[in-house]
Design an enzyme around this catalytic site. Sequence first.
Site, PDB file in Angstrom:
ATOM      1  N   CYS A 157       0.844  -1.197   0.000  1.00 44.35           N
ATOM      2  CA  CYS A 157       0.000   0.000   0.000  1.00 44.35           C
ATOM      3  C   CYS A 157       0.880   1.247   0.000  1.00 44.35           C
ATOM      4  CB  CYS A 157      -0.941   0.087   1.187  1.00 44.35           C
ATOM      5  SG  CYS A 157      -2.206  -1.172   1.209  1.00 44.35           S
ATOM      6  N   ARG A 214       4.173  -0.493  -4.659  1.00 43.01           N
ATOM      7  CA  ARG A 214       3.821  -0.952  -3.312  1.00 43.01           C
ATOM      8  C   ARG A 214       2.489  -1.704  -3.278  1.00 43.01           C
ATOM      9  NH1 ARG A 214       6.797   1.606   0.532  1.00 43.01           N
ATOM     10  NH2 ARG A 214       5.283   1.029   2.102  1.00 43.01           N
ATOM     11  N   TRP A 264      -2.656  -2.707  -1.790  1.00 39.23           N
ATOM     12  CA  TRP A 264      -2.294  -4.124  -1.881  1.00 39.23           C
ATOM     13  C   TRP A 264      -3.179  -4.801  -0.853  1.00 39.23           C
ATOM     14  CZ3 TRP A 264      -0.271  -8.051   1.215  1.00 39.23           C
ATOM     15  CH2 TRP A 264       0.268  -9.149   0.538  1.00 39.23           C
ATOM     16  N   ASN A 270      -1.832   2.598   5.524  1.00 41.98           N
ATOM     17  CA  ASN A 270      -0.941   1.512   5.116  1.00 41.98           C
ATOM     18  C   ASN A 270      -0.574   0.765   6.381  1.00 41.98           C
ATOM     19  OD1 ASN A 270       1.111  -0.117   4.077  1.00 41.98           O
ATOM     20  ND2 ASN A 270       2.631   1.509   4.279  1.00 41.98           N
ATOM     21  N   GLY A 271      -0.735  -0.557   6.368  1.00 39.69           N
ATOM     22  CA  GLY A 271      -0.419  -1.354   7.554  1.00 39.69           C
ATOM     23  C   GLY A 271      -1.563  -2.303   7.849  1.00 39.69           C
ATOM     24  N   GLU A 280      18.309 -17.264  -5.982  1.00 44.10           N
ATOM     25  CA  GLU A 280      17.898 -15.958  -6.493  1.00 44.10           C
ATOM     26  C   GLU A 280      17.431 -16.061  -7.944  1.00 44.10           C
ATOM     27  OE1 GLU A 280      17.055 -13.347  -5.213  1.00 44.10           O
ATOM     28  OE2 GLU A 280      17.247 -11.750  -6.693  1.00 44.10           O
ATOM     29  N   LYS A 285      13.763 -14.951  -9.271  1.00 43.62           N
ATOM     30  CA  LYS A 285      13.578 -13.961 -10.344  1.00 43.62           C
ATOM     31  C   LYS A 285      12.682 -14.545 -11.430  1.00 43.62           C
ATOM     32  CE  LYS A 285      14.472 -10.861  -9.027  1.00 43.62           C
ATOM     33  NZ  LYS A 285      14.882 -10.790  -7.694  1.00 43.62           N
ATOM     34  N   GLU A 316       8.858 -15.111  -9.995  1.00 46.13           N
ATOM     35  CA  GLU A 316       8.069 -13.965  -9.516  1.00 46.13           C
ATOM     36  C   GLU A 316       7.568 -13.059 -10.632  1.00 46.13           C
ATOM     37  OE1 GLU A 316       9.956 -11.129  -6.867  1.00 46.13           O
ATOM     38  OE2 GLU A 316      11.899 -11.399  -7.806  1.00 46.13           O
ATOM     39  N   HIS A 343      17.175 -36.547  -4.722  1.00 44.94           N
ATOM     40  CA  HIS A 343      16.434 -37.030  -3.549  1.00 44.94           C
ATOM     41  C   HIS A 343      14.976 -36.620  -3.618  1.00 44.94           C
ATOM     42  CE1 HIS A 343      20.060 -38.501  -1.669  1.00 44.94           C
ATOM     43  NE2 HIS A 343      20.653 -37.354  -1.969  1.00 44.94           N
ATOM     44  N   LYS A 398       6.402  -4.454  -3.437  1.00 47.64           N
ATOM     45  CA  LYS A 398       7.843  -4.326  -3.255  1.00 47.64           C
ATOM     46  C   LYS A 398       8.233  -4.270  -1.788  1.00 47.64           C
ATOM     47  CE  LYS A 398      11.947  -2.323  -4.997  1.00 47.64           C
ATOM     48  NZ  LYS A 398      12.438  -3.645  -5.410  1.00 47.64           N
TER      49      LYS A 398
HETATM   50  C1  G6P Z   1       9.491  -8.200  -1.307  1.00 49.04           C
HETATM   51  C2  G6P Z   1      10.166  -7.873  -2.619  1.00 49.04           C
HETATM   52  C3  G6P Z   1      11.474  -8.630  -2.738  1.00 49.04           C
HETATM   53  C4  G6P Z   1      12.360  -8.326  -1.541  1.00 49.04           C
HETATM   54  C5  G6P Z   1      11.659  -8.638  -0.236  1.00 49.04           C
HETATM   55  C6  G6P Z   1      12.430  -8.114   0.957  1.00 49.04           C
HETATM   56  O1  G6P Z   1       9.021  -9.500  -1.321  1.00 49.04           O
HETATM   57  O2  G6P Z   1       9.313  -8.187  -3.704  1.00 49.04           O
HETATM   58  O3  G6P Z   1      12.138  -8.231  -3.930  1.00 49.04           O
HETATM   59  O4  G6P Z   1      13.538  -9.071  -1.644  1.00 49.04           O
HETATM   60  O5  G6P Z   1      10.376  -8.017  -0.196  1.00 49.04           O
HETATM   61  O6  G6P Z   1      12.414  -6.721   0.903  1.00 49.04           O
HETATM   62  P1  G6P Z   1      13.493  -5.767   1.573  1.00 49.04           P
HETATM   63  O7  G6P Z   1      13.013  -4.388   1.305  1.00 49.04           O
HETATM   64  O8  G6P Z   1      13.473  -6.108   3.034  1.00 49.04           O
HETATM   65  O9  G6P Z   1      14.807  -6.068   0.963  1.00 49.04           O
END
Ligand code: G6P
Length: 612
Positions: free
Chosen positions: A2, A27, A76, A102-103, A485, A489, A492, A508, A607
């Site tokens: 949000c 956000r 969100w 937001n929260g 990672e 990527k 997502e 396994h 994000k």
């Molecule tokens: C969200 C984002 C990720 C990020 C994670 C942690 O899920 O989509 O890309 O790695 O949060 O966020 P931060 O701001 O703590 O790195």
Amino acid sequence: MCGIVGYCGNKQAAPILLEGLSKLEYRGYDSAGIAVRNGEDKVKIVKAKGRLMELANKTDDGKAMKGNCGIGHTRWATHGEPSENNAHPHHSDDFDVVGVHNGIIENYIEIKDKLLKKNYSFYSETDTEAVVKLIDYYYKKYKLGPVDAMAKTMVRVRGSYALAVMFKDYPGQIWVARKDSPMIIGVDAKASFVASDVPAILKYTRKVYYIGNMEMACLKDNEIHFFNIDGEEISKELTRVEWDAEAAEKGGYEHFMMKEIHEQPTAVKDTINAYIKDKEIDFEGVGIKDEELKTLSQIHISACGSAYHVGMVAQYVIEKLVRIPVRVELASEFRYRDPILSPDSLVIAISQSGETADTLAAVREAKGRGIKTMGIVNVVGSTIARESDHVMYTMAGPEIAVATTKAYSAQLVAIYLLAVKLAYVKGTIDKKRMEELIGELKALPAKIERSLEDKERLQWFTAKFSNVHDVFFIGRGIDYAISLEGSLKMKEISYVHSGAYAAGELKHGTISLVEDGTLIIGVLTQQDLYEKTVSNMVEVKSRGAYLCGITGSGNYEIEDTVDFTVYIPKTEPIFEASLAVIPLQLMGYYMSVARGLDVDKPRNLAKSVTVE
Ligand code: G6P
């Protein structure tokens, strides 16, 4: 998670609110709304389900809404499905109090029950409607004004909030309150702004105030007043944000993600340069002394998402170089695990936003147990940065795409700097080795640049697989951490199912999913583990898998085994993650593009995750 924005000034508010929200769309983007007041007129609220563009269309880019004071929100969804009804702003039954939030208000059901008994009615499923109506309730019951009504509400609610509220009796003013959710306040000569994040207001001002937990503020067009929970006026220091406005624009790239992928050499260079002085690693700005580092016997790393994957790399790098145990843990687990933390350990929280709720909770958990904490954070003044004992800032600049790239890369080099520094201070490497490693660190930006040159081939290869069902990433040691990672990527942003496995582990269980044409991407940057991983790749090839290998230039014999090879420049094995991640990011990006998806705003994600 949000985004909120507010404006009081001498210009039309709605277009400014929409512009600000467009910078916060990362956000949350399932619905949006704005409320604007034109002098003493009744507040006007417009909301729309879907992307911000829907709201812009409904309001003629804001031009249809008159008034110089307003609040906006991009959502969100947490409580209640994405819908116009659940979208913010929310309002009291008589529209006297209107707010965005937001929260999460944890006890909103209890509050709702209380208010229902007081003849309030509810039109949405949100926790926000309950908190806005609670403010209205206290405002009308005690008649002591906004500070009192907000403070009483803050005492009554549990959870997290960044709240921006307008009261009918106070036209031209926005009242805000904050606990555990990000909020900054900006100011220029003739206007005040409130926003969840800096990019929303960067076009208008760089002068910001950071509002603390359990604090409130009143914004007018030409002044701002801050209050503590007791309603006493407090003073705040004005800070200048150094990020430049262009950094938050696409700058000719089709997507923010691609732009940010290309900004990695700079993000890495800036982060390294910030901590190297006279050929040595200087942690003065971090605020941690050599004597303190020397006594560390253990490191705990806590983070979420990609930042957690940086922690996985860190585990290998620091243990290899410093020979002290490093434990990396998902922040959402750390806080509830009753972790065993020895007094001479350091808890490191890695976070781009510095606001991730679980990561922040890990910092608080550690501090509560008297353990020193260090934040590796990208956003200056964010909550984790403020609450950690020490802060190491990454210099990635604003990152807008939901899928992180440049912040991840900057976090990796922050970890390398810490590892090298720690190893030298603790005497596990000598000066010569330290200088060698620093030299190699400084060479990384150019090598990242070279890795980016292979992008056309990667685009071609990835597009070929755009209909694939499963992708598996395998590697050993650091290569396993990079695979995690790469897999994140991929899934997502392209919605292709993927998984990452330690190469020896695939057999396994997961190998049963391998069939003709399954794409397996092997990461083989660690020379001492190279042959082992090649063997694991041969195992899946004989079961029909299509193999892609990512390895250091020079390992040309790999072409006898794999179907498609990506060569990356060689560096110190402990720094290889910085180079191997580049093709993996590009593959995720091109897969998303080939599948026609919204690269920068993947579905269901946000994000900055400021709820548990
Ligand atoms: C969200 C984002 C990720 C990020 C994670 C942690 O899920 O989509 O890309 O790695 O949060 O966020 P931060 O701001 O703590 O790195």
